[in-house]
Write a protein that holds these residues in place. Structure first.
Motif, PDB file in Angstrom:
ATOM      1  N   ALA A   1       0.953  -1.235   0.060  1.00  0.00           N
ATOM      2  CA  ALA A   1      -0.219  -0.142  -0.044  1.00  0.00           C
ATOM      3  C   ALA A   1       0.699   1.275  -0.012  1.00  0.00           C
ATOM      4  CB  ALA A   1      -0.894  -0.167   1.183  1.00  0.00           C
ATOM      5  N   LEU A   2       0.327   2.338  -0.568  1.00  0.00           N
ATOM      6  CA  LEU A   2       1.208   3.471  -0.699  1.00  0.00           C
ATOM      7  C   LEU A   2       0.426   4.736   0.105  1.00  0.00           C
ATOM      8  CD1 LEU A   2       3.330   5.370  -1.697  1.00  0.00           C
ATOM      9  CD2 LEU A   2       2.051   5.842  -3.767  1.00  0.00           C
ATOM     10  N   ALA A   3       0.830   5.162   0.957  1.00  0.00           N
ATOM     11  CA  ALA A   3       0.136   6.398   1.724  1.00  0.00           C
ATOM     12  C   ALA A   3       0.860   7.627   1.574  1.00  0.00           C
ATOM     13  CB  ALA A   3       0.082   5.907   3.273  1.00  0.00           C
ATOM     14  N   LEU A   4       0.167   8.592   1.222  1.00  0.00           N
ATOM     15  CA  LEU A   4       0.759  10.123   0.751  1.00  0.00           C
ATOM     16  C   LEU A   4       0.457  11.040   2.042  1.00  0.00           C
ATOM     17  CD1 LEU A   4       0.059  10.003  -2.955  1.00  0.00           C
ATOM     18  CD2 LEU A   4       1.885   9.242  -1.839  1.00  0.00           C
ATOM     19  N   GLY A   5       1.440  11.690   2.416  1.00  0.00           N
ATOM     20  CA  GLY A   5       1.339  12.844   3.272  1.00  0.00           C
ATOM     21  C   GLY A   5       1.563  12.518   4.557  1.00  0.00           C
ATOM     22  N   SER A   6       0.941  13.385   5.530  1.00  0.00           N
ATOM     23  CA  SER A   6       1.094  13.133   7.035  1.00  0.00           C
ATOM     24  C   SER A   6      -0.077  12.032   7.225  1.00  0.00           C
ATOM     25  CB  SER A   6       1.091  14.459   7.826  1.00  0.00           C
ATOM     26  OG  SER A   6       1.910  15.229   7.240  1.00  0.00           O
ATOM     27  N   VAL A   7       0.343  10.863   7.775  1.00  0.00           N
ATOM     28  CA  VAL A   7      -0.861   9.831   8.260  1.00  0.00           C
ATOM     29  C   VAL A   7      -0.395   9.389   9.618  1.00  0.00           C
ATOM     30  CG1 VAL A   7      -2.312   8.080   7.874  1.00  0.00           C
ATOM     31  CG2 VAL A   7      -1.317   9.328   5.801  1.00  0.00           C
TER      32      VAL A   7
ATOM     33  N   SER B   1       4.918  16.729   3.191  1.00  0.00           N
ATOM     34  CA  SER B   1       3.604  17.049   3.642  1.00  0.00           C
ATOM     35  C   SER B   1       2.890  18.021   2.727  1.00  0.00           C
ATOM     36  CB  SER B   1       4.057  17.933   5.064  1.00  0.00           C
ATOM     37  OG  SER B   1       4.788  19.114   4.424  1.00  0.00           O
ATOM     38  N   ARG B   2       3.722  18.243   1.392  1.00  0.00           N
ATOM     39  CA  ARG B   2       2.799  18.858   0.416  1.00  0.00           C
ATOM     40  C   ARG B   2       1.905  17.789  -0.207  1.00  0.00           C
ATOM     41  NH1 ARG B   2       7.513  20.391  -3.689  1.00  0.00           N
ATOM     42  NH2 ARG B   2       8.177  18.361  -3.003  1.00  0.00           N
ATOM     43  N   LEU B   3       2.111  16.671   0.080  1.00  0.00           N
ATOM     44  CA  LEU B   3       1.124  15.596  -0.461  1.00  0.00           C
ATOM     45  C   LEU B   3      -0.097  15.540   0.454  1.00  0.00           C
ATOM     46  CD1 LEU B   3       3.681  12.957  -1.625  1.00  0.00           C
ATOM     47  CD2 LEU B   3       2.121  14.238  -2.960  1.00  0.00           C
ATOM     48  N   ASN B   4      -0.368  16.179   1.591  1.00  0.00           N
ATOM     49  CA  ASN B   4      -1.447  16.284   2.341  1.00  0.00           C
ATOM     50  C   ASN B   4      -2.714  16.376   1.785  1.00  0.00           C
ATOM     51  OD1 ASN B   4       0.431  15.529   4.367  1.00  0.00           O
ATOM     52  ND2 ASN B   4      -0.099  17.366   5.512  1.00  0.00           N
ATOM     53  N   ALA B   5      -2.561  17.521   0.891  1.00  0.00           N
ATOM     54  CA  ALA B   5      -3.754  17.919   0.000  1.00  0.00           C
ATOM     55  C   ALA B   5      -3.802  16.880  -0.937  1.00  0.00           C
ATOM     56  CB  ALA B   5      -3.496  19.309  -0.222  1.00  0.00           C
ATOM     57  N   GLY B   6      -4.964  16.859  -1.636  1.00  0.00           N
ATOM     58  CA  GLY B   6      -5.237  15.972  -2.738  1.00  0.00           C
ATOM     59  C   GLY B   6      -4.847  16.541  -4.176  1.00  0.00           C
TER      60      GLY B   6
ATOM     61  N   GLU C   1       7.648   1.450   5.643  1.00  0.00           N
ATOM     62  CA  GLU C   1       8.691   1.740   5.063  1.00  0.00           C
ATOM     63  C   GLU C   1       8.689   3.203   4.489  1.00  0.00           C
ATOM     64  OE1 GLU C   1      10.545  -0.359   1.522  1.00  0.00           O
ATOM     65  OE2 GLU C   1      10.523  -2.115   3.030  1.00  0.00           O
ATOM     66  N   GLN C   2       9.604   4.203   4.831  1.00  0.00           N
ATOM     67  CA  GLN C   2       9.544   5.357   4.341  1.00  0.00           C
ATOM     68  C   GLN C   2       9.865   5.065   2.730  1.00  0.00           C
ATOM     69  OE1 GLN C   2       9.443   8.633   5.505  1.00  0.00           O
ATOM     70  NE2 GLN C   2       8.890   7.355   7.430  1.00  0.00           N
ATOM     71  N   PHE C   3       9.008   6.081   1.850  1.00  0.00           N
ATOM     72  CA  PHE C   3       9.165   6.401   0.327  1.00  0.00           C
ATOM     73  C   PHE C   3       9.542   7.311   0.012  1.00  0.00           C
ATOM     74  CE2 PHE C   3       7.372   6.273  -3.776  1.00  0.00           C
ATOM     75  CZ  PHE C   3       8.111   5.324  -4.271  1.00  0.00           C
ATOM     76  N   GLU C   4      10.490   7.852  -0.662  1.00  0.00           N
ATOM     77  CA  GLU C   4      11.112   9.060  -1.299  1.00  0.00           C
ATOM     78  C   GLU C   4      10.581   9.284  -2.516  1.00  0.00           C
ATOM     79  OE1 GLU C   4      12.614  11.252   0.255  1.00  0.00           O
ATOM     80  OE2 GLU C   4      12.848  10.206   2.127  1.00  0.00           O
ATOM     81  N   VAL C   5       9.696  10.385  -2.644  1.00  0.00           N
ATOM     82  CA  VAL C   5       9.229  10.730  -4.149  1.00  0.00           C
ATOM     83  C   VAL C   5      10.007  11.815  -4.475  1.00  0.00           C
ATOM     84  CG1 VAL C   5       6.944   9.369  -4.001  1.00  0.00           C
ATOM     85  CG2 VAL C   5       7.122  11.854  -2.995  1.00  0.00           C
ATOM     86  N   THR C   6      10.083  11.994  -6.153  1.00  0.00           N
ATOM     87  CA  THR C   6      10.847  13.062  -6.382  1.00  0.00           C
ATOM     88  C   THR C   6       9.554  13.795  -7.145  1.00  0.00           C
ATOM     89  OG1 THR C   6      12.443  11.746  -7.092  1.00  0.00           O
ATOM     90  CG2 THR C   6      12.628  13.942  -8.051  1.00  0.00           C
ATOM     91  N   LEU C   7       9.366  15.000  -6.592  1.00  0.00           N
ATOM     92  CA  LEU C   7       8.224  16.104  -7.341  1.00  0.00           C
ATOM     93  C   LEU C   7       8.877  17.085  -7.549  1.00  0.00           C
ATOM     94  CD1 LEU C   7       5.661  15.197  -4.452  1.00  0.00           C
ATOM     95  CD2 LEU C   7       5.537  14.399  -6.473  1.00  0.00           C
ATOM     96  N   SER C   8       8.292  17.392  -9.039  1.00  0.00           N
ATOM     97  CA  SER C   8       8.796  18.715  -9.575  1.00  0.00           C
ATOM     98  C   SER C   8       7.641  19.813  -9.496  1.00  0.00           C
ATOM     99  CB  SER C   8       8.790  18.446 -11.115  1.00  0.00           C
ATOM    100  OG  SER C   8       7.495  18.269 -11.684  1.00  0.00           O
ATOM    101  N   ASP C   9       8.202  21.063  -9.700  1.00  0.00           N
ATOM    102  CA  ASP C   9       7.222  22.301  -9.791  1.00  0.00           C
ATOM    103  C   ASP C   9       5.937  21.863 -10.532  1.00  0.00           C
ATOM    104  OD1 ASP C   9       9.118  23.525  -8.106  1.00  0.00           O
ATOM    105  OD2 ASP C   9       9.660  24.852  -9.619  1.00  0.00           O
TER     106      ASP C   9
ATOM    107  N   ASP D   1       4.340  19.416 -10.904  1.00  0.00           N
ATOM    108  CA  ASP D   1       3.277  18.615  -9.971  1.00  0.00           C
ATOM    109  C   ASP D   1       2.280  19.560  -9.165  1.00  0.00           C
ATOM    110  OD1 ASP D   1       4.173  16.148 -11.054  1.00  0.00           O
ATOM    111  OD2 ASP D   1       5.702  15.863  -9.612  1.00  0.00           O
ATOM    112  N   PHE D   2       3.220  20.464  -8.907  1.00  0.00           N
ATOM    113  CA  PHE D   2       2.407  21.719  -8.068  1.00  0.00           C
ATOM    114  C   PHE D   2       1.931  22.822  -8.684  1.00  0.00           C
ATOM    115  CE2 PHE D   2       4.634  18.868  -5.164  1.00  0.00           C
ATOM    116  CZ  PHE D   2       3.580  18.545  -4.487  1.00  0.00           C
ATOM    117  N   ALA D   3       1.382  22.846 -10.056  1.00  0.00           N
ATOM    118  CA  ALA D   3       1.363  24.086 -10.902  1.00  0.00           C
ATOM    119  C   ALA D   3       0.032  24.673 -10.394  1.00  0.00           C
ATOM    120  CB  ALA D   3       1.312  23.565 -12.435  1.00  0.00           C
TER     121      ALA D   3
END
Ligand SMILES: Cc1cc2nc3c(=O)[nH]c(=O)nc-3n(C[C@H](O)[C@H](O)[C@H](O)COP(=O)(O)OP(=O)(O)OC[C@H]3O[C@@H](n4cnc5c(N)ncnc54)[C@H](O)[C@@H]3O)c2cc1C
Ligand SMILES: Nc1ncnc2c1ncn2[C@@H]1O[C@H](COP(=O)(O)O)[C@@H](O)[C@H]1O
Lengths: 245, 322
Positions: free
Chosen positions: B39-45, B67-72, B173-181, B183-185
């Protein structure tokens, strides 16, 4: 501003859904077809935005010749021109590829769709087109305002809504109360006859999913009526018979 | 081959429908010998929430804590899931249908070159091809769909599987994601959410009112009933159109589609467009003063009577019994 609205041609919401004997085809006998209700919201908002900012409003449908009256209706409501991609809409991926291709050709600033089609209820085509074009997509959008290049939207989330800011170009899957459905007036209906409706061919035949059979849900049993002066009977039934409490 | 499940969260809490998706994936792995459920959980859980994922059937939880992934944020979530999908070498992604998951899944379908089926109501039949049964025409019919791609995404409709409650503790397990600008346009500038209430799309019991309730001032009666039952409140379209209730409570063809165990409709006529949003309910109770109201034809139990008289009595009877 150049706006593209993608519309579906779907059975009226009151239609009885039936399939032909071998359960492999939708039975269109006696069915009235309409612009998808969510697409109708998208179209209504697009007409308002076009009237506000000028520019051109194009409607597009992927479908056979039978969808032309639906496209004409969109022209009567206020679109300036229509495109029909001449093919049965085989699956969402197929449809998204067609829309992405013609959207790129027309370099639209804003693409509005419905939140979902009411036949297959996928809610997928806008996101797919967004990814294919490399532009942001949002759904379900219940408010959308454009000021120059910036767009303010409200998107429904479970139990509420969020306000968003983004810039053109973008895609939005729309739902109410983004605008009020527009009913074509006489002048609209007359002018729709002479507005261009261009038929183009599909650019790719690729699909990912195929419907192999359809099925109707089992018939519902008769309702059990409980006397209004004996509501505790209902509580018992819900607890012991339906087992939902 | 592992199956990846996207966990949706709201304010640190895992959605119940996402846990259903985990159980669905677990049942699928046992059926097809497909390996494990990740399973993949995103943001603060919250940790206590992450623990629920193992109980529902996952054998591992990847947690991207950015924490930028807290919002959908649709694009960012799609990017993060695509990275996890390729990292674990999955072929199948399972998620619970929701307004966010729909938007994310559609972009993912293109990103990971997967066929996507939405509104899935049963485990796929894999004896010949990969046949998935889904609900179409807003619950008025079903279609069996053959998915021909290598990679697959299944968006599960609520209440399509029994939630597993006997899974074991899954390591996180911690999962590192690489997010670009990019992605947050888009920027979320405000969020309004009813807090402390049962959310309508998730609710197991729904108490819904129509124009027969006469005005917003009479909703207290429905809220009392809902509170007694731990239910969410819903309404018909005209009720939200006139502004008696907020728009996100409007149930039906053009509103929220619910699939609770129990749907109680009060002062709603039962127009076909309303029924389209409730026909997946397990049990429907109708209270209407008109014995000819079409809703009775779609109901399991009915009371012909004045809501203003029946509803308070029902609340009393429930309080005595529960
Ligand atoms: C394209 C399209 C999409 C639509 N989408 C939706 C949708 O998503 N959801 C939706 O709900 N509607 C939708 N509608 C509208 C739908 O057709 C109906 O108009 C609507 O559902 C009626 O709402 P209602 O039952 O609350 O009101 P009414 O039809 O006015 O019914 C009120 C009911 O309350 C009963 N009543 C009155 N007083 C009392 C009392 N004291 N006690 C008990 N009962 C009482 C009456 O007998 C009556 O049955 C859509 C329509 C269209 C055309
Ligand atoms: N055949 C089609 N032609 C044009 N637009 C379509 C077609 N199918 C879907 N769309 C658009 O995509 C939206 C979402 O559809 P869906 O993903 O099928 O639920 C619809 O509301 C339409 O705006």
């Amino acid at each position: 501003m150049k706006i593209l609205v993608c519309i579906t041609h779907v059975p009226d919401t009151t239609s009885k859904i039936q399939f032909t004997a071998d359960n492999t085809k939708f039975d269109t006998t006696g069915v009235q077809f309409i612009i998808g209700p969510y697409d109708d919201y998208a179209l209504a908002r697009a007409v308002e935005l076009r009237d506000q900012t000028g520019g051109k409003l194009t409607v597009l449908n992927v479908g056979g010749t039978e969808t032309e009256p639906t496209l004409r209706k969109a022209l009567a409501i206020g679109a300036d021109e229509a495109i029909r991609v001449n093919s049965f809409p085989k699956d969402s991926f197929f449809v998204a590829n067609q829309i992405a291709h013609y959207a790129k050709e027309g370099s639209y600033d804003l693409i509005l769709m419905g939140r979902e089609s009411i036949d297959f209820n996928g809610g997928m085509v806008h996101g797919m087109v967004g990814e294919l074009l490399g532009i942001p997509s949002f759904s379900p959008v219940m408010k959308l305002d454009v000021d120059g290049n910036s767009v303010t939207m409200a998107r429904e989330i479970e139990g509420g809504k969020e306000t968003l800011e983004a810039s053109l170009p973008l895609i939005a899957g729309c739902q109410e109360p983004i605008a009020e459905w527009k009913i074509p007036n006489m002048r609209g209906i007359m002018s729709a006859r002479t507005k261009p409706l261009n038929v183009v061919e599909p650019i790719s035949e690729e699909t990912q999913a195929e419907v192999t059979s359809y099925e109707l849900p089992p018939a519902k049993g008769a309702v059990k009526l409980i006397d209004k002066d004996n509501v505790s009977e209902l509580v018992k039934l819900l607890k012991n018979e339906a087992k939902v409490l | 081959m592992s199956i990846l499940v996207y966990i949706e969260q709201s304010e640190g809490k895992v959605k119940k429908t996402s846990l259903e998706a985990v159980s669905f994936a677990e049942a699928l792995t046992s059926k097809t010998n497909e390996g494990e459920v990740i399973a993949l959980a995103l943001g603060s859980v919250e940790d206590s929430e992450l623990a629920l994922i193992g109980i529902a059937g996952a054998s591992k939880v990847l947690h991207a804590t950015d924490s930028r992934l807290n919002a959908g944020v649709i694009q960012a979530h799609a990017s993060a899931i695509a990275q996890a999908f390729s990292k674990i070498g999955a072929k199948t992604l399972v998620l619970a249908k929701s307004s966010l998951a729909d938007a994310v899944a559609a972009r993912l379908a293109i990103k990971i070159n997967a066929g996507l089926v939405s509104n899935v109501i049963e485990l796929p039949n894999t004896t010949s091809g990969y046949k998935v049964k889904r609900s179409i025409f807003t619950g008025k019919a079903f279609a069996e769909t053959d998915l021909t791609t290598d990679n697959k995404i299944l968006a599960i409709k609520k209440n399509s599987i029994t939630l597993k409650t006997d899974g074991s503790n899954a390591p996180v397990e911690q999962f590192e994601v690489t997010l670009s600008d990019d992605d947050f346009a888009s920027k979320i500038t405000a969020t309004e959410r009813a807090t402390g209430e049962v959310l309508l799309p998730e609710a197991d019991i729904v108490v819904s009112g129509g124009r027969g309730m006469k005005g917003p001032e009479n909703w207290g009666m429905l809220e009392d009933l809902a509170k007694t039952l731990g239910a969410a409140t819903g309404c018909s379209k005209p009720v939200s159109d006139i502004g008696w209730r907020p728009h996100h409570e409007h149930v039906g063809q053009t509103g929220v589609k619910v699939a609770p165990s129990l749907y109680i409709a009060i002062g709603i006529s039962g127009a076909i467009q309303h029924l389209a949003g409730v026909n997946s309910s397990k049990c429907i109770v109708v209270i209407n003063k008109d014995p000819e109201a079409p809703f009775f034809k779609a109901a399991d139990y009915g009371i012909v009577g004045d809501a203003f008289e029946v509803v308070p009595k029902l609340t009393e009877a429930l309080k005595a019994e529960l």
